[in-house]
Scaffold this active site. Structure first.
Site, PDB file in Angstrom:
ATOM      1  N   PRO A 257       0.785  -1.228   0.000  1.00  0.00           N
ATOM      2  CA  PRO A 257       0.000   0.000   0.000  1.00  0.00           C
ATOM      3  C   PRO A 257       0.822   1.285   0.000  1.00  0.00           C
ATOM      4  O   PRO A 257       1.854   1.365   0.668  1.00  0.00           O
ATOM      5  CB  PRO A 257      -0.825  -0.109   1.299  1.00  0.00           C
ATOM      6  CG  PRO A 257      -0.125  -1.120   2.132  1.00  0.00           C
ATOM      7  CD  PRO A 257       0.526  -2.067   1.172  1.00  0.00           C
ATOM      8  N   ASN A 258       0.326   2.224  -0.760  1.00  0.00           N
ATOM      9  CA  ASN A 258       0.849   3.594  -0.857  1.00  0.00           C
ATOM     10  C   ASN A 258       2.148   3.721  -1.659  1.00  0.00           C
ATOM     11  O   ASN A 258       2.614   4.824  -1.913  1.00  0.00           O
ATOM     12  CB  ASN A 258       1.034   4.218   0.546  1.00  0.00           C
ATOM     13  CG  ASN A 258      -0.267   4.248   1.319  1.00  0.00           C
ATOM     14  OD1 ASN A 258      -1.259   4.800   0.839  1.00  0.00           O
ATOM     15  ND2 ASN A 258      -0.296   3.630   2.487  1.00  0.00           N
TER      16      ASN A 258
ATOM     17  N   ARG B  16       4.837  11.051  -2.554  1.00  0.00           N
ATOM     18  CA  ARG B  16       4.514  10.769  -1.160  1.00  0.00           C
ATOM     19  C   ARG B  16       5.717  11.063  -0.258  1.00  0.00           C
ATOM     20  O   ARG B  16       6.785  10.490  -0.459  1.00  0.00           O
ATOM     21  CB  ARG B  16       4.153   9.285  -1.060  1.00  0.00           C
ATOM     22  CG  ARG B  16       4.038   8.750   0.322  1.00  0.00           C
ATOM     23  CD  ARG B  16       4.066   7.222   0.334  1.00  0.00           C
ATOM     24  NE  ARG B  16       3.825   6.747   1.676  1.00  0.00           N
ATOM     25  CZ  ARG B  16       4.136   5.533   2.094  1.00  0.00           C
ATOM     26  NH1 ARG B  16       4.682   4.653   1.283  1.00  0.00           N
ATOM     27  NH2 ARG B  16       3.896   5.187   3.333  1.00  0.00           N
TER      28      ARG B  16
ATOM     29  N   TYR C 230      10.934   9.242   1.446  1.00  0.00           N
ATOM     30  CA  TYR C 230      11.042   8.201   0.412  1.00  0.00           C
ATOM     31  C   TYR C 230      11.740   8.645  -0.875  1.00  0.00           C
ATOM     32  O   TYR C 230      11.992   7.824  -1.757  1.00  0.00           O
ATOM     33  CB  TYR C 230       9.635   7.669   0.078  1.00  0.00           C
ATOM     34  CG  TYR C 230       8.958   7.037   1.277  1.00  0.00           C
ATOM     35  CD1 TYR C 230       9.446   5.860   1.828  1.00  0.00           C
ATOM     36  CD2 TYR C 230       7.844   7.634   1.873  1.00  0.00           C
ATOM     37  CE1 TYR C 230       8.838   5.285   2.939  1.00  0.00           C
ATOM     38  CE2 TYR C 230       7.232   7.064   2.984  1.00  0.00           C
ATOM     39  CZ  TYR C 230       7.734   5.894   3.513  1.00  0.00           C
ATOM     40  OH  TYR C 230       7.141   5.322   4.613  1.00  0.00           O
TER      41      TYR C 230
ATOM     42  N   ASN D 289       8.253  -5.187  -0.856  1.00  0.00           N
ATOM     43  CA  ASN D 289       8.072  -4.094   0.101  1.00  0.00           C
ATOM     44  C   ASN D 289       6.596  -4.102   0.501  1.00  0.00           C
ATOM     45  O   ASN D 289       5.750  -3.628  -0.246  1.00  0.00           O
ATOM     46  CB  ASN D 289       8.458  -2.752  -0.513  1.00  0.00           C
ATOM     47  CG  ASN D 289       8.394  -1.634   0.527  1.00  0.00           C
ATOM     48  OD1 ASN D 289       7.798  -1.800   1.601  1.00  0.00           O
ATOM     49  ND2 ASN D 289       8.999  -0.506   0.217  1.00  0.00           N
TER      50      ASN D 289
ATOM     51  N   ALA E 102       3.017  -0.609   4.912  1.00  0.00           N
ATOM     52  CA  ALA E 102       2.527  -0.649   6.296  1.00  0.00           C
ATOM     53  C   ALA E 102       2.070  -2.043   6.721  1.00  0.00           C
ATOM     54  O   ALA E 102       2.045  -2.353   7.925  1.00  0.00           O
ATOM     55  CB  ALA E 102       1.388   0.353   6.453  1.00  0.00           C
TER      56      ALA E 102
ATOM     57  N   GLU F 119      12.811  -8.915   1.837  1.00  0.00           N
ATOM     58  CA  GLU F 119      11.991  -7.786   2.299  1.00  0.00           C
ATOM     59  C   GLU F 119      12.793  -6.497   2.100  1.00  0.00           C
ATOM     60  O   GLU F 119      13.935  -6.401   2.544  1.00  0.00           O
ATOM     61  CB  GLU F 119      11.681  -8.017   3.779  1.00  0.00           C
ATOM     62  CG  GLU F 119      10.841  -6.932   4.415  1.00  0.00           C
ATOM     63  CD  GLU F 119      10.621  -7.209   5.914  1.00  0.00           C
ATOM     64  OE1 GLU F 119      10.794  -8.369   6.367  1.00  0.00           O
ATOM     65  OE2 GLU F 119      10.291  -6.248   6.627  1.00  0.00           O
TER      66      GLU F 119
END
Ligand code: DQA
Length: 153
Positions: free
Chosen positions: A10-11, A18, A23, A74, A77, A98
């Site tokens: 998400p996102n 963002r 980031y 990735n 959240a 990850e």
């Protein structure tokens, strides 16, 4: 042809706009292109998928068991909350790296715990978007001697 799955939660579709202070300015499209270039150079194929929905990510992990040698993931959240994603990774025989763009350990305490790390092959945290490329290189190097194009080990 050996295949990697690049999976983003998400996102991460908003990368580039963002929270650029956290980031950076690189977009998800840039990241996909960079990782795809590395794969191409080494004769690998890249499949890329992003979703803001937990179940869609579970489905993508299930599908990877038929086609991908490794998953660069990735989970955003969901890293900190998702038993379903952890169980999906545990349930398929495909190694997962990850990746986190930011150093989650330097941030809020709720980001310090990953439910996914114990079922990952390795983690790359806090190096920025290059972390995705490093994960691809790690998989390609790991499977160098492996001539089997079939299901991931
Ligand atoms: C992230 C870190 C997570 O805590 C956050 O929720 C994200 C991005 C990272 O790449 O640094 O969405 O996974």
């Amino acid at each position: 042809m050996k295949e990697l799955l690049l999976l983003n939660g998400p996102n991460l579709n908003l990368l580039g706009e963002r929270e650029p202070g956290v980031y950076g300015a690189v977009t998800l499209e840039d990241i996909e292109r960079q990782v795809r270039d590395i794969c191409k150079q080494e004769g690998w194929q890249l499949k890329s998928f992003q979703s803001n929905h937990e179940g869609d990510l579970v489905d993508a992990i299930h599908e990877a068991r038929h086609s991908s040698k490794g998953i660069i993931f990735n989970p955003g959240a969901y890293t900190h909350t998702s038993v379903a994603l952890r169980d999906a990774i545990s349930g398929v025989n495909v190694p997962m790296i990850e990746v986190h763009i930011s150093n989650v350990h330097k941030r809020e305490s709720f980001r310090h715990t990953s439910l996914l790390s114990p079922v990952s092959w390795g983690q790359i945290v806090g190096l920025g978007p290059i972390g995705y490329q490093l994960a691809a290189k790690a998989f390609i190097d790991h499977f160098k001697e492996d001539t089997d194009d079939g299901e991931a080990k």
